[in-house]
Write an enzyme that holds these catalytic residues in place. Structure first.
Site, PDB file in Angstrom:
ATOM      1  N   CYS A  57      51.309  55.935 -50.335  1.00  0.00           N
ATOM      2  CA  CYS A  57      51.838  55.815 -48.972  1.00  0.00           C
ATOM      3  C   CYS A  57      53.019  54.850 -48.861  1.00  0.00           C
ATOM      4  O   CYS A  57      53.684  54.808 -47.843  1.00  0.00           O
ATOM      5  CB  CYS A  57      50.727  55.394 -48.021  1.00  0.00           C
ATOM      6  SG  CYS A  57      50.034  53.764 -48.375  1.00  0.00           S
ATOM      7  N   HIS A  93      49.269  39.358 -38.655  1.00  0.00           N
ATOM      8  CA  HIS A  93      49.227  40.818 -38.726  1.00  0.00           C
ATOM      9  C   HIS A  93      49.348  41.191 -40.200  1.00  0.00           C
ATOM     10  O   HIS A  93      50.243  40.727 -40.904  1.00  0.00           O
ATOM     11  CB  HIS A  93      50.382  41.441 -37.940  1.00  0.00           C
ATOM     12  CG  HIS A  93      50.545  42.905 -38.186  1.00  0.00           C
ATOM     13  ND1 HIS A  93      49.692  43.847 -37.652  1.00  0.00           N
ATOM     14  CD2 HIS A  93      51.449  43.595 -38.920  1.00  0.00           C
ATOM     15  CE1 HIS A  93      50.079  45.048 -38.041  1.00  0.00           C
ATOM     16  NE2 HIS A  93      51.142  44.923 -38.816  1.00  0.00           N
ATOM     17  N   HIS A  96      47.127  48.070 -41.263  1.00  0.00           N
ATOM     18  CA  HIS A  96      46.191  48.935 -40.552  1.00  0.00           C
ATOM     19  C   HIS A  96      45.118  49.447 -41.493  1.00  0.00           C
ATOM     20  O   HIS A  96      45.306  49.448 -42.713  1.00  0.00           O
ATOM     21  CB  HIS A  96      46.935  50.119 -39.927  1.00  0.00           C
ATOM     22  CG  HIS A  96      47.883  49.707 -38.852  1.00  0.00           C
ATOM     23  ND1 HIS A  96      49.160  49.282 -39.113  1.00  0.00           N
ATOM     24  CD2 HIS A  96      47.717  49.620 -37.511  1.00  0.00           C
ATOM     25  CE1 HIS A  96      49.752  48.952 -37.975  1.00  0.00           C
ATOM     26  NE2 HIS A  96      48.892  49.158 -36.988  1.00  0.00           N
ATOM     27  N   ASP A 100      41.048  57.544 -44.413  1.00  0.00           N
ATOM     28  CA  ASP A 100      41.454  58.574 -45.376  1.00  0.00           C
ATOM     29  C   ASP A 100      41.504  58.066 -46.818  1.00  0.00           C
ATOM     30  O   ASP A 100      42.179  58.636 -47.664  1.00  0.00           O
ATOM     31  CB  ASP A 100      42.800  59.174 -44.982  1.00  0.00           C
ATOM     32  CG  ASP A 100      43.931  58.155 -44.973  1.00  0.00           C
ATOM     33  OD1 ASP A 100      43.689  56.960 -45.253  1.00  0.00           O
ATOM     34  OD2 ASP A 100      45.075  58.551 -44.677  1.00  0.00           O
ATOM     35  N   ARG A 109      41.008  53.019 -46.211  1.00  0.00           N
ATOM     36  CA  ARG A 109      42.277  52.615 -46.826  1.00  0.00           C
ATOM     37  C   ARG A 109      42.876  51.513 -45.973  1.00  0.00           C
ATOM     38  O   ARG A 109      43.334  51.749 -44.860  1.00  0.00           O
ATOM     39  CB  ARG A 109      43.238  53.801 -46.907  1.00  0.00           C
ATOM     40  CG  ARG A 109      44.628  53.408 -47.414  1.00  0.00           C
ATOM     41  CD  ARG A 109      45.521  54.619 -47.614  1.00  0.00           C
ATOM     42  NE  ARG A 109      45.696  55.424 -46.421  1.00  0.00           N
ATOM     43  CZ  ARG A 109      46.743  55.336 -45.588  1.00  0.00           C
ATOM     44  NH1 ARG A 109      47.701  54.459 -45.797  1.00  0.00           N
ATOM     45  NH2 ARG A 109      46.806  56.137 -44.532  1.00  0.00           N
ATOM     46  N   CYS A 111      45.804  49.589 -45.441  1.00  0.00           N
ATOM     47  CA  CYS A 111      47.226  49.739 -45.725  1.00  0.00           C
ATOM     48  C   CYS A 111      47.902  48.441 -45.282  1.00  0.00           C
ATOM     49  O   CYS A 111      48.047  48.183 -44.089  1.00  0.00           O
ATOM     50  CB  CYS A 111      47.738  50.947 -44.943  1.00  0.00           C
ATOM     51  SG  CYS A 111      49.439  51.374 -45.284  1.00  0.00           S
TER      52      CYS A 111
END
Length: 138
Positions: A57, A93, A96, A100, A109, A111
């Site tokens: 990704c 932060h 996310h 999946d 996952r 990410c």
């Protein structure tokens, strides 16, 4: 770790302004050394290399965190609700979490933006105070 005023522009944008680095540009996207990943701002242990996988990704992906993370609803992209993850201690932060991920790793996952992370290699974990996590690094 870095004080807020010492963060680079991208580190500040990601951790303090809920930003995202461009895909395939982060330091830890295609990085597979053994060790532990910390919150760039607060130093909280977040992930270990044995839970990292290549999701293709463009961002580092992990199957699970090693610490409690704050999960918040993110509706900043219309029609695409997501779950934001933040560090619990420094409220940085991170990225996310999606459902999946590989099923054999639990299906999640995480990410995560490289700019939100600091990596400590396995051979330095003990001296830097992270010896208790060595058994998690395979």
């Amino acid at each position: 770790m870095k004080k807020i005023e010492d963060l680079t522009e991208i580190e500040y944008h990601v951790t303090q302004e809920n930003g995202t680095e461009r895909p395939f540009t982060g330091k830890y996207d295609n990085f597979y050394e053994k060790g532990i990943y910390l919150d760039r701002v607060g130093g909280q242990p977040l992930f270990v290399s044995s839970d990292k996988f290549d999701a293709g990704c463009g961002w580092p992906s992990f199957s699970r965190p090693i610490a409690d993370l704050v999960e918040l609803s993110d509706t900043s992209i219309p029609g695409r609700p997501r779950i934001e993850v933040r560090s619990e201690e420094a409220d940085s932060h991170l990225g996310h979490v999606f459902d999946d991920g590989p099923q054999e790793l639990g299906g999640l996952r995480y990410c995560i933006n490289s700019a939100a992370l600091h990596f400590v290699p396995l051979e330095k974990m003990e001296e830097e105070g992270f010896g208790a996590y060595i058994e998690l690094v395979k």
